[in-house]
Design an enzyme around this catalytic site. Sequence first.
Site, PDB file in Angstrom:
ATOM      1  N   HIS A  39     -23.989  45.519  -6.315  1.00 42.17           N
ATOM      2  CA  HIS A  39     -24.806  45.534  -7.547  1.00 42.17           C
ATOM      3  C   HIS A  39     -26.062  44.689  -7.381  1.00 42.17           C
ATOM      4  CE1 HIS A  39     -21.589  47.629  -9.567  1.00 42.17           C
ATOM      5  NE2 HIS A  39     -20.740  46.754  -9.070  1.00 42.17           N
ATOM      6  N   ASN A  69       0.882  -1.182   0.000  1.00 43.19           N
ATOM      7  CA  ASN A  69       0.000   0.000   0.000  1.00 43.19           C
ATOM      8  C   ASN A  69       0.907   1.216   0.000  1.00 43.19           C
ATOM      9  OD1 ASN A  69      -2.031   1.895   0.327  1.00 43.19           O
ATOM     10  ND2 ASN A  69      -2.021   1.711   2.559  1.00 43.19           N
ATOM     11  N   LYS A 110     -22.556  10.057  -5.072  1.00 38.61           N
ATOM     12  CA  LYS A 110     -21.122  10.335  -5.057  1.00 38.61           C
ATOM     13  C   LYS A 110     -20.608  10.584  -6.471  1.00 38.61           C
ATOM     14  CE  LYS A 110     -17.059  11.046  -3.556  1.00 38.61           C
ATOM     15  NZ  LYS A 110     -16.824  12.392  -2.987  1.00 38.61           N
TER      16      LYS A 110
END
Length: 608
Positions: free
Chosen positions: A504, A99, A603
């Site tokens: 504005h 990993n 997601k």
Amino acid sequence: MCGIVGYVGHGAAVPFLVDGLKKLEYRGYDSAGIVVQNGGSLEGRKRLGRLQELESVLSGLQTGNTGIGHTRWATHGRPSDENSHPHYDCGGRIAVVHNGIIENFLEIREWLAVNGHVFRSQTDTEVVPHLIEHYYQGDLEEAVRKALSHLRGSYALAVVSADEPGKVIGVQQDSPMIVGLGQGEFFLASDIPALLDRTRDVLILQDGEMAILSQDGVQVKDFSGQLIERTPFRVPWDAVMAEKQGYNHFMLKEIHEQPRALRDTLRGRISRDGTRVVLADVGLSPVAARAIERVMVVGCGTAYHAGLVGRFLFERLAQLDAQADLASEFRYRSPLLDEGTLLVVVSQSGETADTLAALREGRRRGAKVLAITNVVGSSAAREADYVLYTWAGPEVAVASTKAYTTQLVAVSLLAAYLAQERATMPPEDLHRFLQGLQLLPNQVEAVLACEEQTRRLAEQITKSDDAFFIGRGLDYAVAMEGQLKLKEISYIHAEAYAAGELKHGTLALIEEGVPVVALATQRHVWEKMLSNITVVQARGAYVLTLAPQGLTEAAQVSDEVIYLPPVDDLLAPAVAVIPLQLLSYYVSVARGCDVDKPRNLAKSVTVE
Ligand code: AGP
């Protein structure tokens, strides 16, 4: 990030390996594999796809009592059977799962190939078993230590050898590895959830440490072989809490993962002397970079907001004509593109329908496409000419956090690379920018300390029906992200305005108690920004200002100030967004919303 498991004990290895990987699937799930020791050999299975694909081919696998397993979130080498872990040495006697990211794997691979090693995959990981094989002379631990001395980057590893039955070696360097202590059985895992059904007693490895698991127990040593005494820790969490590493929601966990995600995304992409951008993995050559005449950035939602920051940087650093547009608008407006246009598509999932449609429209009109995405092998990655991956790891919460900040790092690297190759920045300015980029993970770490303040401030916003976010320049782009975070998880109506635009029209909406979040990180427009804040406060707004440490005037015109650590104006968005993520999180929690799965949202929006 990926999931790793390992087992040594009196029981069968396979059941723990499979169950453990199931509990780690949130860490990565594009492929999976296991390997066990049987007698004097290794027997493994590995498959592209979810864990059930692997389970379908396990029948007949004799379970030994020693083994390792892996569920993958691809970084180097697209998802496939051969790129799945474990990876083996030439002789099939050593197996490794990994990993992290090995930054210098290409040079190691070349050296090993010259020494006769044959590779089967495109992964960075596969250099490890071959390195161990190169040094193996009957002592696995020693061979692992020598192999580690070659590696640069982040790596949690689990290693087994057919020649040393009943032994698993775990290694930690910038990627987590935890040891589980059972009764006559010992476990390895990337994360606690994989262990909780078997034990709550764990040893947390630190960087630069390895654990040698055998039937007799566990030894922890540093990379020089020095024994380390490590006190076991009893895990108080239940399995669900453990998946979120003790956080109540994935979103909060992912907010706190950002320093690591930024480090991983930066890793290997700035030269060791800090003066140059190195995008070797992207494929955009210096010649192609110099041929770019304009940049068009497209994305949806948070990805679009990262694109707004990118557009600013492409103009400022690379002096390129740059525009940013919503992908859903871009594809229907007959954009003027040609081979001199670089179309940058930003997408965490790489599967958003609007963004893919914009990518295809851009290609049809002759533009070169560069995808910035977090998913290796995603549609955007496959269809683009160039890919700049973010290494955020899986993002589970619908509200994007670590994906956004790693996208900011990606567009910063790309803008700096274009500036470098087009020679539009003095070398000293480029060096300074890259130094700032490398400091970003630490600054994000530092600003996370404001969490308690945001939890307290959330009360001021929780009962509001409306909220406004204002800023100028890059702060306006971050204000856009802040308003999206708040409304998508707390359902409060929020809007972002260019601060100069308030007078504005929008000023009519400001009345007593209306919350206004003001971003004031851009030094060149501080005076204007402070004046805009004064205007809204004078009309009764509740003003929360985000300002760099030192801008003490902010406190005179605000009800609350969150001070940010010093950061280059151009890199401020990745720091300024953190309090906004935390604020939105705590407002959502206070309102009892479903933080990780907000209503009506998904997601990844793969439909138009
Ligand atoms: C962000 O918090 C949202 N979840 C959403 O706007 C998201 O950024 C958008 O749908 C784009 O997704 P993508 O990055 O996967 O393309």
